[in-house]
Structure formats: C-alpha cells, structure tokens
Motif scaffolding. Sequence first.
Motif, PDB file in Angstrom:
ATOM      1  N   LEU A   1      -3.359   4.822 133.201  1.00 36.36           N
ATOM      2  CA  LEU A   1      -2.133   5.615 133.384  1.00 36.36           C
ATOM      3  C   LEU A   1      -1.398   5.193 134.662  1.00 36.36           C
ATOM      4  O   LEU A   1      -0.176   5.044 134.668  1.00 36.36           O
ATOM      5  CB  LEU A   1      -2.452   7.119 133.452  1.00 36.36           C
ATOM      6  N   ILE A   2      -2.152   4.976 135.729  1.00 35.06           N
ATOM      7  CA  ILE A   2      -1.533   4.504 136.980  1.00 35.06           C
ATOM      8  C   ILE A   2      -0.903   3.132 136.748  1.00 35.06           C
ATOM      9  O   ILE A   2       0.234   2.868 137.153  1.00 35.06           O
ATOM     10  CB  ILE A   2      -2.575   4.430 138.123  1.00 35.06           C
ATOM     11  N   PHE A   3      -1.637   2.282 136.034  1.00 35.98           N
ATOM     12  CA  PHE A   3      -1.145   0.945 135.702  1.00 35.98           C
ATOM     13  C   PHE A   3       0.172   1.024 134.923  1.00 35.98           C
ATOM     14  O   PHE A   3       1.107   0.262 135.177  1.00 35.98           O
ATOM     15  CB  PHE A   3      -2.230   0.212 134.899  1.00 35.98           C
TER      16      PHE A   3
ATOM     17  N   THR B   1       8.235   3.636 137.987  1.00 37.06           N
ATOM     18  CA  THR B   1       7.750   4.979 138.306  1.00 37.06           C
ATOM     19  C   THR B   1       8.546   6.058 137.573  1.00 37.06           C
ATOM     20  O   THR B   1       8.113   7.191 137.471  1.00 37.06           O
ATOM     21  CB  THR B   1       7.810   5.263 139.820  1.00 37.06           C
TER      22      THR B   1
ATOM     23  N   LYS C   1       2.519   3.299 135.046  1.00 35.93           N
ATOM     24  CA  LYS C   1       3.624   3.625 135.962  1.00 35.93           C
ATOM     25  C   LYS C   1       4.026   2.394 136.765  1.00 35.93           C
ATOM     26  O   LYS C   1       5.199   2.168 137.036  1.00 35.93           O
ATOM     27  CB  LYS C   1       3.213   4.753 136.920  1.00 35.93           C
ATOM     28  N   GLN C   2       3.031   1.621 137.160  1.00 40.19           N
ATOM     29  CA  GLN C   2       3.331   0.427 137.951  1.00 40.19           C
ATOM     30  C   GLN C   2       4.045  -0.628 137.116  1.00 40.19           C
ATOM     31  O   GLN C   2       4.922  -1.327 137.591  1.00 40.19           O
ATOM     32  CB  GLN C   2       2.042  -0.156 138.540  1.00 40.19           C
TER      33      GLN C   2
ATOM     34  N   ARG D   1      -7.016   5.165 135.277  1.00 36.20           N
ATOM     35  CA  ARG D   1      -6.537   3.942 135.931  1.00 36.20           C
ATOM     36  C   ARG D   1      -5.461   3.255 135.093  1.00 36.20           C
ATOM     37  O   ARG D   1      -4.512   2.693 135.636  1.00 36.20           O
ATOM     38  CB  ARG D   1      -7.705   2.983 136.193  1.00 36.20           C
TER      39      ARG D   1
ATOM     40  N   ILE E   1       5.800   9.633 130.567  1.00 39.58           N
ATOM     41  CA  ILE E   1       4.569   9.495 129.784  1.00 39.58           C
ATOM     42  C   ILE E   1       4.301  10.818 129.065  1.00 39.58           C
ATOM     43  O   ILE E   1       4.126  11.848 129.710  1.00 39.58           O
ATOM     44  CB  ILE E   1       3.359   9.121 130.675  1.00 39.58           C
TER      45      ILE E   1
ATOM     46  N   GLY F   1       1.785  14.445 136.427  1.00 37.65           N
ATOM     47  CA  GLY F   1       2.569  13.214 136.305  1.00 37.65           C
ATOM     48  C   GLY F   1       2.944  12.869 134.872  1.00 37.65           C
ATOM     49  O   GLY F   1       3.523  11.806 134.622  1.00 37.65           O
TER      50      GLY F   1
END
Lengths: 116, 144
Positions: free
Chosen positions: A68-70, A77, A72-73, A66, A81, A102
């Motif tokens: 990692l998604i954060f 994008t 990118k946000q 989560r 990483i 990703g």
Amino acid sequence: MALDVTLETKTSASNVKIGIITLSGDLDASTAPTFKTEVEKAANEGAKRLVLKLSGLNYMASAGLRVLIFSKQKMGTDVDIYVVAPQEGVLDTLEKTGFIQGVILLEKDEPEKYEQ
Amino acid sequence: MESLTVPGNLDSLSAIAQYVMAAADAAGLDKKASYKLRLAVDEVTTNIIIHGYEENHLQGDVYMMADLDDSSLTITVEDTATAFDPFPKLSLEEEKIGLPMEQRPIGGLGVYLAIQGVDKFFYERVGDRNRNTFVVKRTTANAQ
C-alpha cells in the motif's frame, strides 16, 4: 495457501484511469511480490485511482501494508485507494496500524462510488 | 503437539501458518484469536527469515513448538541467525503509526502486530539460538 491477484483497468465517467485489483487467498511476505507486480502494472497504465477488492482475502500480513505504501509512492500521494469489503482480520490490521485513515473504505462493493 | 522444523526461507511461511492454525484449533481458540496468533507468528518468522538469515547470507532452519496446557497455548519459534531482540524495534514502529501513509518508510510494522496479537510475547537468546515465545490464554480466548 496461495494468493490470486487479477488486475482490470477502466476509465471512470470523469475520465480517471482506475486500476481494479481483486485479491483472494493469503497475502504474506512470500506472496506479496505478486500483488506488487499488479500495482506496478496499474501504475504503468496510468491509473490514478486504485480499487482493492478484498472479500476473498483471508489473511494479510504487514507485507501487504508495504505494498500500500508502495502504491502511494508509485502512483502519487494523491492517488485514491479504495478498500472494498475486507474481512474482519484484514480490517482489524488496517485499523490498528492507522492505514485505514489513508484509504477509502467501502464495506461492500459499490462500483458507482469509484467509477464516477 | 509435534514440533515442526522448516528451512529458513519465505516458502516455509505457508507451512508455519498451517502449523500455528492447527495448534490454535487444538487449543479451541476462536477465529479472531487464531487469526491474531497466526499474524504474530508470521510477522516474527518473516523477520527471522529476511533479516536474520537472508540479509546476512546465512542458511538455517526455523524450529516451531506448540505446547498446550489447561490455561494457555504457547508457541515457541527458534532460529540460529544472529541475535535479534525485537523489542528495541517496537518503539520505532510505534512512532510510525501516527504518520500519514505517504510519509511512512517502507519498513514493517511486524513487531507491533506481533506484540498486539497475543497475551504474552517474549524474546530470549539461548546458546546460539534466538527464541521467540507467544502465549495465548485459552480461558479468555472468546472474550473480545
């Protein structure tokens, strides 16, 4: 069991701000906020490249995914990483969940690859 | 093995992980099987604590049991939060696996990792409790 997180920021040879985060210990839902805070700091300092040094990270739950998604946000994008030297279990989770696609995986720490 | 009861908050995750790893050690599981079991139990207990207790403003405990026989190690996790069957969530999570990272919602993949991590996983509602059961075979523990 605890998590140690340190952040170092650098500027690459091609003038890109890099956030280098070294994680060691156990990353689960109780310790993920510490990691998230350092990602936020790196983003606030203008980092466009994120390097995660994971050789000392013994364990990672989906709470780590989560973050990692954060990242990118928060950083955009197009942020690169780099995942450096993950242990077998952590790598297995990144592969199984498709997150490996990703990120840029470095099996060992090769600063010339992310400091260029 | 002795059972373990801990309060349903995130500070308990560490004690839960230690309990699971001690059970995996007693069962003679290899490093990889132990890691996957720890991950499976951690993901499910994290969901119980966050979605079962905290989001519903409920207080309760997490009850852990480990049962060892010749062929398998069984870990049972019970809680007294609202009924929550993880299986319907699984297909939602599986759909996310193919998405690029930036298109993923900040939702977990915990149930997917839990089911992937053990030989058998099942859920039952028993009285006022949710019961999640994880079974790992000992005989195949060293197989990849």
